[in-house]
Design an enzyme around this catalytic site. Sequence first.
Site, PDB file in Angstrom:
ATOM      1  N   MET A   1      23.962   9.591   4.331  1.00 20.13           N
ATOM      2  CA  MET A   1      23.597  11.000   5.018  1.00 20.13           C
ATOM      3  C   MET A   1      23.938  10.839   6.582  1.00 20.13           C
ATOM      4  O   MET A   1      24.412  11.776   6.914  1.00 20.13           O
ATOM      5  CB  MET A   1      22.205  11.423   4.557  1.00 20.13           C
TER       6      MET A   1
ATOM      7  N   PHE B   1     -12.493  -7.422  13.076  1.00 17.83           N
ATOM      8  CA  PHE B   1     -11.280  -7.955  12.061  1.00 17.83           C
ATOM      9  C   PHE B   1     -10.834  -7.006  11.229  1.00 17.83           C
ATOM     10  O   PHE B   1     -11.631  -6.215  10.449  1.00 17.83           O
ATOM     11  CB  PHE B   1     -11.672  -9.187  11.292  1.00 17.83           C
ATOM     12  N   GLN B   2      -9.717  -6.446  11.120  1.00 16.88           N
ATOM     13  CA  GLN B   2      -9.155  -5.442  10.231  1.00 16.88           C
ATOM     14  C   GLN B   2      -9.774  -4.255  10.333  1.00 16.88           C
ATOM     15  O   GLN B   2     -10.064  -3.226   9.325  1.00 16.88           O
ATOM     16  CB  GLN B   2      -9.135  -6.007   8.825  1.00 16.88           C
TER      17      GLN B   2
ATOM     18  N   GLU C   1       0.643  -1.180   0.089  1.00 17.15           N
ATOM     19  CA  GLU C   1      -0.006   0.091   0.043  1.00 17.15           C
ATOM     20  C   GLU C   1       0.899   1.272  -0.051  1.00 17.15           C
ATOM     21  O   GLU C   1       0.465   2.372  -0.609  1.00 17.15           O
ATOM     22  CB  GLU C   1      -0.997  -0.116   1.148  1.00 17.15           C
TER      23      GLU C   1
ATOM     24  N   LYS D   1     -18.081  -1.283   4.438  1.00  9.51           N
ATOM     25  CA  LYS D   1     -18.586  -2.147   3.358  1.00  9.51           C
ATOM     26  C   LYS D   1     -20.076  -2.073   3.226  1.00  9.51           C
ATOM     27  O   LYS D   1     -20.610  -2.486   2.077  1.00  9.51           O
ATOM     28  CB  LYS D   1     -17.878  -3.611   4.002  1.00  9.51           C
TER      29      LYS D   1
END
Lengths: 181, 575
Positions: B475, B116-117, B54, B166
């Site tokens: 760096m 969930f999630q 993602e 959803k």
Amino acid sequence: MSIVTTDNPPESITGTPQAPPVHTLSVFVNNKAGVLMRICQVFARRGYNIDSLVVSHGRDEHFSRMTIGISGDPAGLEQIILQVTKLIDVIHCIEHTSSDSVTKELLLVKFIVAKKDRTEALQIIDHYGGKTIDLTPTSMIAMLNGDTTKIDAALTMFSQFEVIETVRTGKVVMARGELAT
Amino acid sequence: MSKNQLDGAQALIKTLDDLGIEYIFGYSGGAAIPIFDALVTVKTNIKFVLARHEQGCCHMADGYARATGKPAVVLVTSGPGAGNTITGIMTAQMDSVPMIIICGQQVTWMLGKDAFQEADIFGITIPVVKHNYLVKETDSIPRVIREAHHIATTGRPGPVLVDVPKDISSADFNGDMDPELDLPGYKPETSYTVDSDKIDEALQLIHKAQRPLVLAGHGIMISGADAELMELAETLRCPVTSTLLGKGVFPEEHELALGMLGMHGTAYANKAVCDCDLLINIGSRFDDRIIGQADKFCKDAKIIHIDIDPSEMNKMVCPDIEIVGDAKTTLTEINKRISGLDTEPWLNKIEGWKKKYPLSYRKQGGLRMQQVIDELYQVAGGDAIVSTDVGQHQMWAAQFYKTNASWKWLSSGGAGTMGFGFPAAIGAAFACPDQTVISISGDGGFQMTLFELATAALHKLPVKIVVLNNHYLGMVRQWQELFFDDRESGVDLEGNPDFCKLAAAYGIPSFNIKRPADVRRQLEKAFEITDGPVLIHAECVKTDNVFPMIPAGAALEDMLTEPPKGKLAKPTGST
């Protein structure tokens, strides 16, 4: 939209010189979930503490009015007001001072008061233009409103009784004259 | 259900199509299945790209937007899918890049119940977005998506996240596909009227100046004011320095261009900032990387600050004249009434600095990143799209790769996000199939998002993937060498893979550069491959340092143009 800068000397919540300056902001916002989170996040990230907060819906229920008392560095306040104003859900954010606005807050105070002291308690309540809203043989709840200084002074007087608890609404502000708040 | 009945997800995809969205970069998941289904069931012109992470989706959408000025959409699922976008969203927010992120979400009646999630992505992302939404009514989907697009692309652009439960995306849609926007607190159109008194004041300062300097920022690119900037600079004979994100708004090969200023900017740009008597900042937010010690910045010069965002005024630097407004509108007004200045003595002085402190590197003692970048520029030219990662190679690329036009330089400035460069180049390659796209990364940042090699290979994107490998987080190692008695800690990238073999595993051809003499030949061979990605791996010297350098928090006049002889105090400024 006008933004009042911090040139005006800030009020102090307790009147003592060491107290952090308190600023009163009126924020007019969309009446939507999460708007308060967005605003609080701007203050918290820049190290400002919210001392008081009153939120209620406006005359048009699509909008809400927030009166926020914050303390912190006055130097950065103007920039923070701009950051709050930038939020999509904020219609405007204005800092008010005592000269351009009126502020009031409401106090409820519950204290133990025996029969012998009841008259004196009622005199104090009367002096501050308050009301008794609950009375039992051993306790009472007084309600009074006014500016922060008056509420502080009344609380000092009530402290001679055994105060059980106090609830203050925090201040609400309205611009004087025909100006928008 | 009638045949024409849309569900929420279909209304969403249809709205994106109506808005002209060309690409969705995404990663599917349970809560987003209805939306992914709508990608199949609704006929649109939208192209969907399945990334491999993602974060990659966000950087691709970011690269697409930085190469075109148009937003792309990120589509991910709830919980970890949404959580993985945060770095990418923050990167876009810090650099004012338009982006629309759509997240699937648990069903509404499970929200707040640790389902969930489930993650409160609305709450999590408030500090890193321009605005966000949690959609609670199916019929409001077109309005929310249109508002998200409007907010993301107008005023000062930024990312807008839309969280879609959803059950909301699955339910029947009975609303208006083209509703009115409801944004009473958002009025970007006010930026297109500029206070004429402020213009008068600015003109007075400009016409009094003897040593004017334009600081050109990203705002010029967003506003499309490149031509107006050129007119201003050429009329006034005024030198122009640019920020990292402003690279390209003024051609860096132009005689009046000073390149980038700031921490690792050119010495002549920084000297010009210290010595100018008027700084005209157009569309830059006076980042801490360019002002150094704020109270010493341009303290003897007048400052005009032009920015579309009122909250940028007085944030870092207090200007003499604040002009809140769109750069193009403002410059057009200024240009109408401007007359030429005699800046020859000033330009001669700058020319002296350019001769005394040129950008240079050694060609002996091993292969240097600067040489690879310099020769890349000579091979590909100033009109290629160059995407960089973050670190030493980024600063050298900013110094040595001259950018001659807007929308050609893609680099994570404000956020400094390692792992940005390669997926951003992929997004740019989708956006601009006819242009040369170069991704320049170090070995550290490249390994953070190298999984997108699959995406580049699958779509045969002709990205030139340059990996400048010094086996170090260079760096940080440079700071440790200069400020921490050369105590290395957490910077040695031992265990790096063989990057050419890695490319081969994805079916991507590669070229290895080991010696300075090989650079040109290998680059030219790599640039002959145009039917897909090619990886160019350069084995560079391990311990090189970027100069000029202004230690964080130091004043610009304390710039180091070469390695210091003695020990340096630890920097007092930001990281």
